[in-house]
Design a protein around this motif. Sequence first.
Motif, PDB file in Angstrom:
ATOM      1  N   VAL A 882       1.262  -0.817  -3.258  1.00 46.44           N
ATOM      2  CA  VAL A 882       2.164  -0.072  -2.250  1.00 46.44           C
ATOM      3  C   VAL A 882       1.657   1.336  -1.859  1.00 46.44           C
ATOM      4  CG1 VAL A 882       4.357   0.371  -1.605  1.00 46.44           C
ATOM      5  CG2 VAL A 882       4.075  -1.529  -3.048  1.00 46.44           C
ATOM      6  N   ILE A 883       1.305   1.492  -0.588  1.00 51.55           N
ATOM      7  CA  ILE A 883       0.862   2.860  -0.352  1.00 51.55           C
ATOM      8  C   ILE A 883       1.872   3.300   0.979  1.00 51.55           C
ATOM      9  CG2 ILE A 883      -0.834   2.019   1.327  1.00 51.55           C
ATOM     10  CD1 ILE A 883      -2.594   4.633   0.565  1.00 51.55           C
ATOM     11  N   GLU A 884       2.255   4.326   0.984  1.00 52.99           N
ATOM     12  CA  GLU A 884       2.990   5.065   2.165  1.00 52.99           C
ATOM     13  C   GLU A 884       2.693   6.488   2.248  1.00 52.99           C
ATOM     14  OE1 GLU A 884       6.981   3.562   1.461  1.00 52.99           O
ATOM     15  OE2 GLU A 884       7.516   5.077  -0.191  1.00 52.99           O
ATOM     16  N   GLY A 885       2.999   7.014   3.472  1.00 48.02           N
ATOM     17  CA  GLY A 885       2.804   8.311   3.579  1.00 48.02           C
ATOM     18  C   GLY A 885       3.233   8.715   5.131  1.00 48.02           C
ATOM     19  N   ILE A 886       2.644  10.065   5.607  1.00 48.89           N
ATOM     20  CA  ILE A 886       3.074  10.587   6.757  1.00 48.89           C
ATOM     21  C   ILE A 886       1.854  11.381   7.322  1.00 48.89           C
ATOM     22  CG2 ILE A 886       3.966  12.387   5.412  1.00 48.89           C
ATOM     23  CD1 ILE A 886       6.338  12.625   7.722  1.00 48.89           C
ATOM     24  N   ASP A 887       1.573  11.438   8.476  1.00 50.21           N
ATOM     25  CA  ASP A 887       0.630  12.124   9.201  1.00 50.21           C
ATOM     26  C   ASP A 887       1.246  13.431   9.698  1.00 50.21           C
ATOM     27  OD1 ASP A 887       1.580  11.850  11.442  1.00 50.21           O
ATOM     28  OD2 ASP A 887       0.079  10.381  12.237  1.00 50.21           O
ATOM     29  N   LYS A 888       0.369  14.383  10.066  1.00 48.49           N
ATOM     30  CA  LYS A 888       0.665  15.705  10.372  1.00 48.49           C
ATOM     31  C   LYS A 888       1.679  15.889  11.770  1.00 48.49           C
ATOM     32  CE  LYS A 888      -3.541  16.600  13.084  1.00 48.49           C
ATOM     33  NZ  LYS A 888      -4.824  17.415  13.208  1.00 48.49           N
ATOM     34  N   ASP A 889       1.585  14.657  12.409  1.00 44.74           N
ATOM     35  CA  ASP A 889       2.654  14.833  13.501  1.00 44.74           C
ATOM     36  C   ASP A 889       3.869  13.974  13.289  1.00 44.74           C
ATOM     37  OD1 ASP A 889       0.715  15.778  15.184  1.00 44.74           O
ATOM     38  OD2 ASP A 889      -0.256  13.805  15.587  1.00 44.74           O
ATOM     39  N   GLY A 890       3.930  13.508  11.900  1.00 41.43           N
ATOM     40  CA  GLY A 890       5.396  13.018  11.538  1.00 41.43           C
ATOM     41  C   GLY A 890       5.488  11.367  11.569  1.00 41.43           C
ATOM     42  N   ASN A 891       4.157  11.018  12.003  1.00 41.16           N
ATOM     43  CA  ASN A 891       4.213   9.320  11.788  1.00 41.16           C
ATOM     44  C   ASN A 891       4.265   9.032  10.593  1.00 41.16           C
ATOM     45  OD1 ASN A 891       4.042   9.060  14.958  1.00 41.16           O
ATOM     46  ND2 ASN A 891       1.997  10.045  14.575  1.00 41.16           N
ATOM     47  N   LEU A 892       4.973   7.852  10.225  1.00 43.11           N
ATOM     48  CA  LEU A 892       5.355   7.381   8.723  1.00 43.11           C
ATOM     49  C   LEU A 892       4.512   5.892   8.985  1.00 43.11           C
ATOM     50  CD1 LEU A 892       9.063   8.021   8.732  1.00 43.11           C
ATOM     51  CD2 LEU A 892       7.484   9.480   8.278  1.00 43.11           C
ATOM     52  N   GLY A 893       4.334   5.680   7.714  1.00 42.59           N
ATOM     53  CA  GLY A 893       3.631   4.272   7.525  1.00 42.59           C
ATOM     54  C   GLY A 893       3.659   3.803   6.121  1.00 42.59           C
ATOM     55  N   ARG A 894       3.556   2.506   5.940  1.00 42.06           N
ATOM     56  CA  ARG A 894       3.515   1.828   4.614  1.00 42.06           C
ATOM     57  C   ARG A 894       2.937   0.419   4.699  1.00 42.06           C
ATOM     58  NH1 ARG A 894       6.755  -2.028   1.853  1.00 42.06           N
ATOM     59  NH2 ARG A 894       7.499  -1.450  -0.379  1.00 42.06           N
ATOM     60  N   THR A 895       2.203  -0.058   3.767  1.00 40.93           N
ATOM     61  CA  THR A 895       1.400  -1.069   3.530  1.00 40.93           C
ATOM     62  C   THR A 895       1.499  -1.777   2.339  1.00 40.93           C
ATOM     63  OG1 THR A 895      -0.079  -0.664   5.498  1.00 40.93           O
ATOM     64  CG2 THR A 895      -0.730  -2.128   3.820  1.00 40.93           C
ATOM     65  N   VAL A 896       1.629  -2.963   2.052  1.00 42.61           N
ATOM     66  CA  VAL A 896       1.698  -3.738   0.745  1.00 42.61           C
ATOM     67  C   VAL A 896       0.379  -4.769   0.851  1.00 42.61           C
ATOM     68  CG1 VAL A 896       2.759  -5.405  -0.485  1.00 42.61           C
ATOM     69  CG2 VAL A 896       4.248  -3.734   0.692  1.00 42.61           C
ATOM     70  N   TYR A 897      -0.421  -4.428  -0.277  1.00 43.55           N
ATOM     71  CA  TYR A 897      -1.626  -5.141  -0.238  1.00 43.55           C
ATOM     72  C   TYR A 897      -1.625  -5.880  -1.602  1.00 43.55           C
ATOM     73  CZ  TYR A 897      -6.747  -6.114  -0.632  1.00 43.55           C
ATOM     74  OH  TYR A 897      -7.894  -6.540  -0.689  1.00 43.55           O
ATOM     75  N   LYS A 898      -1.889  -7.082  -1.499  1.00 40.17           N
ATOM     76  CA  LYS A 898      -2.010  -7.850  -3.143  1.00 40.17           C
ATOM     77  C   LYS A 898      -3.586  -8.460  -3.367  1.00 40.17           C
ATOM     78  CE  LYS A 898       2.857  -9.175  -2.662  1.00 40.17           C
ATOM     79  NZ  LYS A 898       3.785 -10.267  -2.668  1.00 40.17           N
ATOM     80  N   PHE A 899      -3.979  -8.566  -4.597  1.00 43.78           N
ATOM     81  CA  PHE A 899      -5.187  -9.029  -4.947  1.00 43.78           C
ATOM     82  C   PHE A 899      -5.182  -9.814  -6.300  1.00 43.78           C
ATOM     83  CE2 PHE A 899      -5.138  -4.636  -6.193  1.00 43.78           C
ATOM     84  CZ  PHE A 899      -5.500  -4.713  -7.585  1.00 43.78           C
ATOM     85  N   THR A 900      -5.973 -10.640  -6.584  1.00 36.81           N
ATOM     86  CA  THR A 900      -5.736 -11.441  -7.768  1.00 36.81           C
ATOM     87  C   THR A 900      -6.566 -10.884  -8.914  1.00 36.81           C
ATOM     88  OG1 THR A 900      -5.504 -13.413  -6.318  1.00 36.81           O
ATOM     89  CG2 THR A 900      -6.057 -13.657  -8.754  1.00 36.81           C
ATOM     90  N   VAL A 901      -6.270 -10.721 -10.117  1.00 40.38           N
ATOM     91  CA  VAL A 901      -6.883 -10.542 -11.511  1.00 40.38           C
ATOM     92  C   VAL A 901      -7.106 -12.018 -12.082  1.00 40.38           C
ATOM     93  CG1 VAL A 901      -6.975  -9.269 -13.656  1.00 40.38           C
ATOM     94  CG2 VAL A 901      -6.367  -8.181 -11.178  1.00 40.38           C
ATOM     95  N   LYS A 902      -8.168 -12.340 -12.477  1.00 44.77           N
ATOM     96  CA  LYS A 902      -8.309 -13.510 -13.405  1.00 44.77           C
ATOM     97  C   LYS A 902      -8.611 -13.495 -14.765  1.00 44.77           C
ATOM     98  CE  LYS A 902      -9.851 -16.078  -9.050  1.00 44.77           C
ATOM     99  NZ  LYS A 902     -11.269 -16.827  -8.455  1.00 44.77           N
TER     100      LYS A 902
END
Length: 902
Positions: A882-902
């Motif tokens: 899970v990554i989230e943050g903000i840019d210098k103009d105040g735009n907000l974002g969040r992303t969920v990324y999944k991967f597999t460990v065998k």
Amino acid sequence: MKKYFYLLFFCLFTATVYAQSDSVSLTSLVESAVKVNNSHPVEKVYLHFDKPYYAVGDTIWFKAYLTMEAHQLSELSKVVNVDVISDRDSLIETVKLPVTGGTAAGSVVLNGLTYRQGNYHFKAYTLWQLNFPPSYLFDKVVTIGGSANKGILASASYSGNIADKNSKLNARILYKNPDGTLLANRRVDWRLDRNGDQITKGKGVTDGAGYLTIELAGTKAEDITAGTLITGLETADKQIKTSAFTLKNAFNGTDVQFFPEGGTLVADIPNIVAFKALQTNGLGLDVKGTIVDDKNQQVGTFSSQHLGMGKFTFAPAVNAIYKAKIEFPDGTKGTYQLPRVTNSGITLAVNNSNATSLILQLNASQTYFEKHKNQAYYIIAKTGGYVMFAAQAFLNSQTYSATIPKSKFKTGVLQLTLLSTAGDPLSERLVYIDHNDPLNISLSTDKPSYLTRQKVLMKAATKFGDKPAEANMSVSVVDESKVAYNDNQATTIASYLLLTSDISGYVEQPNYYFGTPSAKKADDLDVLMLTQGFRQFTFFDIVDNKIPPIRMLAEQGINLTGTLRKFNGMPVFKGNVRLIIPDKGISAETITDADGNFIFRNVVFTDSSSVTINARNNVDAHNLKLTMNADFYPAVTKQQNFADEMPNIDSVLNVYVKNSERQYQTNRVLKEVVIKASTKKKIDHTTYPALSGLSNMPDHVLDGEQLKGCNNLLACLPSMLMGIMYRDNNFYFARDYNLGNTKPIQFYARGLQVDVSYLSTLDPKSIESIESFSSDGFTGINKMTDTHGVVVINLKEQPKGTKISLDELKRMLPEPNVVSFTPKGYVKTRQFYSPKYEVTRAVQNSDLRSTIFWNPNVLSDKLGNAAFSFYTSDGRGTYKAVIEGIDKDGNLGRTVYKFTVK
């Protein structure tokens, strides 16, 4: 401070303007609002945690984002405070973080001396935010599981309606071993406590299925909802295993609230009415029902569409009274009164379904229209606390419509207010503007899947629109098999800063509205807007000049303040005061003002730093006394997000807690060996008969080891014992004192009452522990001494014949013009440990981490690129980043990324 005056004037309807003697111009009204917002800019603090729940022994990692204005990183405050508050409203710990570039990173170690299983509230704020209502502070529930080695798992269910006096209130508790074996035919003693006082008690035996039923009928409802049910089960080897259950959300009870669009139910015009059905635990409840008039004639039907919320439309008649007949999921029924019908009035309605425009409509009843025909009205739109749109409309007919381009507004909550020309608010509507324009954060890995203990290279790319964006982000990677969680329930940077921080009341599953866009989610969000209130100052406050004054200045650093007085109480003017922090090599001097006050500004030190302040360099210095001011804590208020508290932590977090126990097993085994080898009796308040009536669970415990570096107990206590303040030679619980309860704390040492002056004679090295209690339990101490709360100082056992050295004697009789203490400083910066498996795997211990990686400082460059790496653990399955943050103009974002460990 930047000045903002976003204003777009529109004349929605053309008509003849009629002068009114009591009117105010639209320009002056908007300028007043702008002036207030410029003098009271709203800061927001958001915390991103590495995972949603924890266990005792874990470390909580988090990053603070401090914003203001259009969600841009704030330059106003330079310090963020984070309070950890128990579900009994006790302050457990405060963390102070230095802010750089609008962000700060911190951590909290969940040591077993301070933390127990329970639901904790993390409140984050700046001192500037304390100029606003408590609801402005960030508040998130963090559940902490206890020890899997305590021997039993207990979960409770409840029956009965707390609002029905004839209803039987029963708690049904299931007891199991950690392996799932039912604990049948076991003796259980139980009691109901409220603030340390025993309300009732009883005993019973579990049945063949491991259940115990406890009847609480006949007990006052307020004692139950404010109480804790504590049970002690006797095991086969005669040990008593204790479990505790908070009952404030336990028993059934429902409430249905109705919200006419615009705030008023007006006769003879179509009204949209939203509703929200809530359970006692604060969560929504799906219902259906009918609307009937005072003649019991049905005029409409309705059913909830999302989490107990819904809406319906009807036109009430003049002088009519309406009720809603509700049917609940369990088959029970209830009748609720609708808001009173206003025979003559006007409302503002908004249609938000169009992708590009808001459709506004003024609806007036016939009598209102005839009385106010052709009069002017103002429509003002605010977002982020700032006026973004202002228009003048004229009442030419009962219904008028107009459109406003949504491009005029940023994504977020928009407050639309209809005002008379006298500035009186007549109707208000909240809408959510969604341009579907988040900061786009994409994650990728160098492989589609991984083996255990294999290196992962992860890249992040940030864009806003089609252009790269420089962003300040934080990322967490967890093993999802150990940390399962419904992402709809998450508090995210977008759901908080764009939604819940701008409206009042609890929002269930806030991240649901920020998932994949759909027509249903948009409609559900609009219903939410109809049922919530706006958090900013209202136009009533602005027009009537009821904006509270600024009491707390924006904190630019840590200030140490105090007073210098003579023994007769007279202040010392232009007295010399010196500060020394030996471990930081800091030395500074200042002089006092006419009232004897002094201040050292922007002092940089950590929590463990010992600070000495002296006034020796003055004439007649031995007749001067230094006093340090206490820290300020926000007042205790009702926890807004109590519905997020987890009721049955044992069963819900069993898998996670077991893994956590295994992860720390080596350290805990060593600890157990030391304890078993020790024959030393533990000294605490139960050692003394006069104090045995105090609760077995102190609000806060300060271990003697934590007093290292403290030379004067009287000076150290306010900063080291959480929630305690020192004023006028007395100690108080800070939160109660700020609310007006000025009764001091009663101190005990060696089981005997002592006064505050006695504390300065105690050598901190002789102290085993210090326990604080906001309630005196069954002791009756507070009634006898007219005090509020008890602090017990437990002294170590002294060998007989021990002699006191001259230096120790001097420390017991400190100079009044010298204060040595350990004030609340910045939390020590901790580094998240991420192992590297580059050599051999055979020599490594089991890697059972649940948080695989945490990085609070992921910064994308001018091309929008960032990269980081880490190693997988021994856990196989799905990992979630899970990554989230903000840019210098105040735009907000969040992303969920999944991967597999065998």
